[in-house]
Design a protein around this motif. Structure first.
Motif, PDB file in Angstrom:
ATOM      1  N   GLU A  62      -5.240   9.957   2.292  1.00 55.37           N
ATOM      2  CA  GLU A  62      -5.484   8.023   2.450  1.00 55.37           C
ATOM      3  C   GLU A  62      -4.330   7.428   2.500  1.00 55.37           C
ATOM      4  OE1 GLU A  62      -7.387   7.974  -1.291  1.00 55.37           O
ATOM      5  OE2 GLU A  62      -5.773   8.598  -2.397  1.00 55.37           O
ATOM      6  N   VAL A  63      -4.901   5.558   2.433  1.00 56.97           N
ATOM      7  CA  VAL A  63      -3.461   4.785   2.082  1.00 56.97           C
ATOM      8  C   VAL A  63      -4.162   3.957   1.170  1.00 56.97           C
ATOM      9  CG1 VAL A  63      -2.532   3.086   3.396  1.00 56.97           C
ATOM     10  CG2 VAL A  63      -3.011   4.845   4.744  1.00 56.97           C
ATOM     11  N   SER A  64      -3.931   3.729  -0.091  1.00 56.88           N
ATOM     12  CA  SER A  64      -4.122   2.676  -1.335  1.00 56.88           C
ATOM     13  C   SER A  64      -3.342   1.388  -1.263  1.00 56.88           C
ATOM     14  CB  SER A  64      -4.846   4.074  -2.258  1.00 56.88           C
ATOM     15  OG  SER A  64      -3.228   4.874  -2.635  1.00 56.88           O
ATOM     16  N   ARG A  65      -3.206   0.575  -1.906  1.00 58.96           N
ATOM     17  CA  ARG A  65      -3.471  -0.844  -2.124  1.00 58.96           C
ATOM     18  C   ARG A  65      -2.732  -0.197  -3.727  1.00 58.96           C
ATOM     19  NH1 ARG A  65      -6.263  -6.953  -2.827  1.00 58.96           N
ATOM     20  NH2 ARG A  65      -4.963  -7.321  -4.143  1.00 58.96           N
ATOM     21  N   TRP A 116       1.019  -0.782   0.056  1.00 56.85           N
ATOM     22  CA  TRP A 116       0.138  -0.038  -0.181  1.00 56.85           C
ATOM     23  C   TRP A 116       1.154   1.524   0.356  1.00 56.85           C
ATOM     24  CZ3 TRP A 116      -1.372  -4.168   2.428  1.00 56.85           C
ATOM     25  CH2 TRP A 116      -2.194  -5.101   2.510  1.00 56.85           C
ATOM     26  N   GLU A 117       0.245   2.590  -0.664  1.00 58.11           N
ATOM     27  CA  GLU A 117       0.693   4.026  -0.447  1.00 58.11           C
ATOM     28  C   GLU A 117       0.697   4.564   0.972  1.00 58.11           C
ATOM     29  OE1 GLU A 117       2.958   6.512  -3.546  1.00 58.11           O
ATOM     30  OE2 GLU A 117       0.753   5.725  -4.116  1.00 58.11           O
ATOM     31  N   ILE A 118       0.998   5.376   1.655  1.00 60.25           N
ATOM     32  CA  ILE A 118       0.379   5.955   1.994  1.00 60.25           C
ATOM     33  C   ILE A 118       0.374   7.903   1.298  1.00 60.25           C
ATOM     34  CG2 ILE A 118       0.421   7.496   4.488  1.00 60.25           C
ATOM     35  CD1 ILE A 118       2.121   4.837   5.587  1.00 60.25           C
ATOM     36  N   VAL A 119      -0.386   8.359   0.898  1.00 63.39           N
ATOM     37  CA  VAL A 119      -0.945   9.918   0.506  1.00 63.39           C
ATOM     38  C   VAL A 119      -0.899  10.859   1.342  1.00 63.39           C
ATOM     39  CG1 VAL A 119      -2.132  10.819  -1.381  1.00 63.39           C
ATOM     40  CG2 VAL A 119      -1.770   7.857  -1.713  1.00 63.39           C
ATOM     41  N   TYR A 120      -0.316  11.450   1.281  1.00 63.88           N
ATOM     42  CA  TYR A 120       0.002  12.627   2.509  1.00 63.88           C
ATOM     43  C   TYR A 120      -0.490  13.671   1.583  1.00 63.88           C
ATOM     44  CZ  TYR A 120       3.621  10.143   5.568  1.00 63.88           C
ATOM     45  OH  TYR A 120       4.169   9.102   5.817  1.00 63.88           O
ATOM     46  N   SER A 121      -1.783  14.990   2.377  1.00 63.61           N
ATOM     47  CA  SER A 121      -2.213  15.930   2.113  1.00 63.61           C
ATOM     48  C   SER A 121      -0.869  17.039   1.862  1.00 63.61           C
ATOM     49  CB  SER A 121      -2.679  16.133   2.689  1.00 63.61           C
ATOM     50  OG  SER A 121      -2.669  16.228   4.128  1.00 63.61           O
ATOM     51  N   LYS A 122      -0.907  18.269   1.299  1.00 64.88           N
ATOM     52  CA  LYS A 122      -0.742  19.265   1.034  1.00 64.88           C
ATOM     53  C   LYS A 122       0.244  19.819   3.148  1.00 64.88           C
ATOM     54  CE  LYS A 122      -1.817  21.119  -2.663  1.00 64.88           C
ATOM     55  NZ  LYS A 122      -2.088  22.502  -4.019  1.00 64.88           N
ATOM     56  N   ASP A 123      -0.934  19.384   3.785  1.00 68.34           N
ATOM     57  CA  ASP A 123      -0.160  20.268   5.364  1.00 68.34           C
ATOM     58  C   ASP A 123       0.497  19.138   5.929  1.00 68.34           C
ATOM     59  OD1 ASP A 123      -1.657  18.024   6.232  1.00 68.34           O
ATOM     60  OD2 ASP A 123      -3.452  19.356   6.735  1.00 68.34           O
TER      61      ASP A 123
END
Length: 441
Positions: free
Chosen positions: A289-292, A277-284
């Protein structure tokens, strides 16, 4: 009257003789009885008198035997001593279930089934004694794992109890200078946050923390908790807030971990495939989210353990199919590009019948050159480039190894600096090992 006198005299004489015989026999018996009693007493007295000498001889023999035994043990200890074995951290009251180096490399946290977390100061790997900070956990919980939580002095501890698994984060307040003292006093770590029933009533298998530096991540520590079920939960290290969770949907997990840069999560579960899975970080900088994103397909049997390379671009997996695989996951997965198998090595470990055994754990050195592996109480160090065995410790511990961790950077060892591997075991000990020379291959 006169005729009766001789008879009386004769009777008196006979009586005297009889009396003499009777009393003589009595005194003879008494003498015999006295001798028969006095003999043992005399023997006992003699024994008591001679006992110190006899005891001295025995003591001498025992002492010699003990001394010989000690010497033999010492020789055996020397014989068992591995050239990479630097030191042993003793003092744990029960099975040591987890180890983790803190970011400064010279502090090692250990979780022990005696309900205590200890943070050792490794000023010198060859030191004869180590100072440590003792953290007593809440009653009723059995420590399972320990991980980096936030700052250099903060640790997250996973505990299991009847009602389920809990997480506690211990951190230190900033030292306050005492008015009467120029030196600042270091307060004991306190619970900063706690989470209960993290995985309902399921136990936590692995707990890993890392500083998220990928993309727009703000450098916060992300903690990944993997249960014995199929769920994996992500926590924000400083606040304890749940920031994500995933489900492997593979019957049961073996373990899960996070890449050093905080970008990927990978899990080894019941099947031969590894999900990533990849951890996606927001601009802040927060977790969005965590997506497969991909699966690693190639093993023919269950994957027992996996770990990331220091640059977070490769995953190393060990399987019950008798192989180790290195995968390149730095691919354009959004363009449907599949991860690539870079190398396949046979596991160089066999039993007496020649059957290939599997590895229980894997851990890559921070320079990416050495792969440390375990099977039961045995350890092997492999060259990451060739897969060849650099060193083997047949009996690294007197029991199964429960956890291991590399120091993030070299630590002092006498007058030089070395990379150190720490191992924990059911034998109530933590051992420190030096990295082997790559020339050994």
């Amino acid at each position: 009257m006169d005729s009766m006198l001789p008879i009386a005299i004769l009777s008196a004489i006979i009586g005297i003789v009889i009396a003499f015989l009777v009393f003589g026999n009595y005194f003879q018996k008494r003498k015999s009885e006295v001798e028969s009693v006095a003999k043992p007493e005399t023997i006992q007295t003699n024994q008591k008198t001679s006992k110190p000498q006899h005891s001295h001889k025995n003591t001498s023999k025992k002492s010699q035997a003990k001394s010989h035994s000690h010497t033999a043990d010492h020789k055996d200890a020397n014989k068992r001593h591995h050239p990479l074995d630097l030191n042993t951290l003793k003092g744990h009251g029960d099975i040591v279930t987890g180890v983790c180096f803190l970011p400064n490399a010279q502090s090692l946290a250990t979780a022990c089934a005696d309900g205590v977390v200890r943070i050792f100061k490794l000023d010198d790997a060859l030191s004869k004694s180590f100072k440590f900070l003792r953290i007593n956990l809440p009653a009723g919980g059995h420590p399972i794992a320990v991980a980096v939580a936030d700052e250099a002095s903060s640790v997250a501890v996973a505990c299991h109890a009847l009602f389920g698994s809990s997480l506690y984060m211990y951190g230190e307040e900033k030292p306050k200078a005492d008015a009467d003292s120029k030196q600042a006093k270091l307060p004991l770590p306190q619970i900063k946050w706690e989470q209960h029933k993290v995985h309902d009533k399921r136990a936590i298998l692995t707990l890993v923390g890392t500083k998220a530096t990928y993309g727009t991540a703000d450098g916060s520590t992300i903690i990944v908790s993997c249960s014995e079920g199929t769920d994996i939960v992500l926590f924000h290290g400083k606040s304890g807030k749940i920031v994500g969770n995933v489900d492997t949907n593979q019957l049961k997990n073996n373990m899960a971990t996070i890449s050093p840069n905080g970008r990927f999560i990978a899990a080894a579960a019941f099947t031969a495939d590894v999900k990533v899975w990849e951890i996606v970080y927001s601009k802040d900088g927060a977790v969005k989210e965590v997506s497969r994103i991909m699966e690693l397909k190639g093993h023919k049997s269950a994957v027992t353990w996996l770990c990331f390379s220091p640059n977070s671009e490769q995953i190393i997996t060990a399987s019950k199919d008798g192989t180790i695989r290195m995968w390149n996951i730095n691919v354009r997965y959004h363009l449907s590009e599949d991860p690539k198998t870079l190398k396949v090595f046979p596991i160089p470990l066999k039993d007496a019948s020649g059957t290939t055994l599997h590895y229980d754990r894997l851990c890559v050195s921070p320079d990416g050159k050495i792969l440390a592996t375990t099977h039961g109480s045995m350890m092997q160090w492999l060259c990451m480039e060739t897969g060849k065995v650099l060193e083997t410790a047949e009996k690294a511990h007197d029991g199964d190894i429960t956890d291991m961790a590399w120091s993030p950077s070299p630590i002092p060892m006498g007058d030089k600096q070395v990379l150190v591997l720490a191992t924990a075991s059911v034998d109530k000990k933590v051992k420190l090992w030096a990295a082997p020379s790559l020339n050994a291959s």
